[in-house]
Each structure stands twice: as C-alpha cells, then as structure tokens.
Design a protein around this motif. Structure first.
Motif, PDB file in Angstrom:
ATOM      1  N   PHE A   2     -19.469   4.016   7.564  1.00 49.79           N
ATOM      2  CA  PHE A   2     -19.752   4.856   8.720  1.00 49.79           C
ATOM      3  C   PHE A   2     -19.615   4.007   9.980  1.00 49.79           C
ATOM      4  O   PHE A   2     -20.073   2.867  10.016  1.00 49.79           O
ATOM      5  CB  PHE A   2     -21.182   5.397   8.593  1.00 49.79           C
ATOM      6  CG  PHE A   2     -21.435   6.625   9.395  1.00 49.79           C
ATOM      7  CD1 PHE A   2     -21.059   7.866   8.917  1.00 49.79           C
ATOM      8  CD2 PHE A   2     -22.054   6.545  10.625  1.00 49.79           C
ATOM      9  CE1 PHE A   2     -21.298   9.015   9.645  1.00 49.79           C
ATOM     10  CE2 PHE A   2     -22.300   7.681  11.363  1.00 49.79           C
ATOM     11  CZ  PHE A   2     -21.918   8.925  10.875  1.00 49.79           C
ATOM     12  N   THR A   3     -18.984   4.534  11.018  1.00 44.67           N
ATOM     13  CA  THR A   3     -18.750   3.777  12.244  1.00 44.67           C
ATOM     14  C   THR A   3     -19.500   4.410  13.405  1.00 44.67           C
ATOM     15  O   THR A   3     -19.277   5.572  13.730  1.00 44.67           O
ATOM     16  CB  THR A   3     -17.245   3.726  12.576  1.00 44.67           C
ATOM     17  OG1 THR A   3     -16.552   3.189  11.450  1.00 44.67           O
ATOM     18  CG2 THR A   3     -16.984   2.860  13.789  1.00 44.67           C
ATOM     19  N   GLY A  25     -29.508   5.978   5.801  1.00 49.83           N
ATOM     20  CA  GLY A  25     -29.956   5.614   4.451  1.00 49.83           C
ATOM     21  C   GLY A  25     -29.251   4.374   3.933  1.00 49.83           C
ATOM     22  O   GLY A  25     -29.170   3.361   4.620  1.00 49.83           O
ATOM     23  N   ASP A  26     -28.707   4.476   2.743  1.00 48.05           N
ATOM     24  CA  ASP A  26     -28.064   3.328   2.095  1.00 48.05           C
ATOM     25  C   ASP A  26     -26.603   3.149   2.485  1.00 48.05           C
ATOM     26  O   ASP A  26     -25.970   2.168   2.078  1.00 48.05           O
ATOM     27  CB  ASP A  26     -28.150   3.463   0.569  1.00 48.05           C
ATOM     28  CG  ASP A  26     -29.580   3.339   0.078  1.00 48.05           C
ATOM     29  OD1 ASP A  26     -30.392   2.682   0.764  1.00 48.05           O
ATOM     30  OD2 ASP A  26     -29.880   3.905  -0.999  1.00 48.05           O
ATOM     31  N   GLY A  91     -27.735  -6.904   8.058  1.00 45.14           N
ATOM     32  CA  GLY A  91     -26.728  -6.593   7.057  1.00 45.14           C
ATOM     33  C   GLY A  91     -25.630  -5.669   7.534  1.00 45.14           C
ATOM     34  O   GLY A  91     -24.753  -5.298   6.768  1.00 45.14           O
ATOM     35  N   SER A  92     -25.651  -5.305   8.801  1.00 41.01           N
ATOM     36  CA  SER A  92     -24.619  -4.418   9.347  1.00 41.01           C
ATOM     37  C   SER A  92     -23.490  -5.230   9.968  1.00 41.01           C
ATOM     38  O   SER A  92     -23.692  -6.353  10.412  1.00 41.01           O
ATOM     39  CB  SER A  92     -25.222  -3.528  10.442  1.00 41.01           C
ATOM     40  OG  SER A  92     -26.208  -2.687   9.922  1.00 41.01           O
TER      41      SER A  92
END
Length: 157
Positions: A2-3, A25-26, A91-92
């Motif tokens: 997802f951006t 979410g995940d 983590g992104s």
C-alpha cells in the motif's frame, strides 16, 4: 504494498508514527512524506488564532519566533529526517522531501508520479483554514483523485 503520501508540517511523534503505521493492519505500507514547515504556511496571525482556539496562549505569543523562509528550511530538513527515520524504524518504507511552495501542486504531482493509494494529512488543528475549507485535506480532496484522510497530530513534537 500500500502506498501512502503523508503530508506533515513538523516532525512526527512516536504516537503519530504508531498511528499511521497501524492504519492498515498487517499490510505493508510505503510512505512518501511531504513536509512544509509551519512557518512557511499561513501567516503569523492565522497561526496565533489557531493557538488561541486551542487554549495555548503562550504559543500564540511565541508565533513571531516560529522560523520562516530560509530559517524554516533547516528546521524542516531536520524534522523530515527524524520522521523518515521513525517510520523506517517501525518497519515501513519511507522517503520524503520538503515542500517550499505550492504544497497541493507538489502533492498532486507526487500522487500521480508514484500511483499513491491514499493521502494522509497529519497536522495540528488549523481552525480558520478548516472552517473555510482551505486546509490541505479539504483542498486536496478536490485535486488528487485518491482518498484523503485528515488526522490531527497526537502531541507536540
């Protein structure tokens, strides 16, 4: 993946990072951050009115100390780097740039360039602009062609 394009005006707090990174979410999210420092946006009077509306009279008095122009650029660069590091530490994926002029033009161009799925506008409340629908989120909804989410920053950076 997802951006998301994330429009901000100051460094993200840890609460802000937690909020935006858990919205989906995940699902993994790549953030493209656009930052325009607060001092390069509205004039001092509008910023002071926002401070008074929030009950922050001390902040209203100090608005003249908010860096503007070239001074705002250095503050903005540091805020952007802190925000990118925090998003990456969560983590992104994250990359970003400063906006000096015409934030909505820069937003529209970036959304088209990267094929963004959404725009998240994360700022302090701007009551005058929001009342007249002149805030970033209200104006972006008519310009970018993707969903625009308006969020308020959780705390002072």
């Amino acid at each position: 993946m997802f951006t998301s394009v994330l429009m901000i005006e100051k460094a993200l707090t840890s609460a802000d990072v937690d909020f935006v990174t858990t919205l989906h979410g995940d699902e993994s999210v790549a953030f493209h951050v656009l930052l325009q420092p607060r001092g390069d946006q509205a004039d001092r009077l509008l910023r002071a009115i926002d401070d008074v509306a929030l009950g922050e009279l001390d902040e209203a008095v100090r608005e003249r100390e908010t860096p503007e122009g070239d001074a705002a650029k250095g503050v903005g660069e540091r805020a952007l780097e802190v925000s990118l590091q925090a998003l990456r530490a969560s983590g992104s994926e994250a990359e970003g740039r400063l906006i000096e002029d015409h934030p909505l033009d820069a937003l529209k161009a970036l959304v088209g360039e990267i094929g963004a799925d959404e725009v998240i506008v994360l700022t302090d409340p701007h009551y005058v602009e929001e009342f007249f629908h002149r805030d970033w989120a209200s104006r972006a909804r008519h310009k970018v062609g993707v969903p625009v989410l308006k969020l308020f920053s959780h705390s002072k950076a």
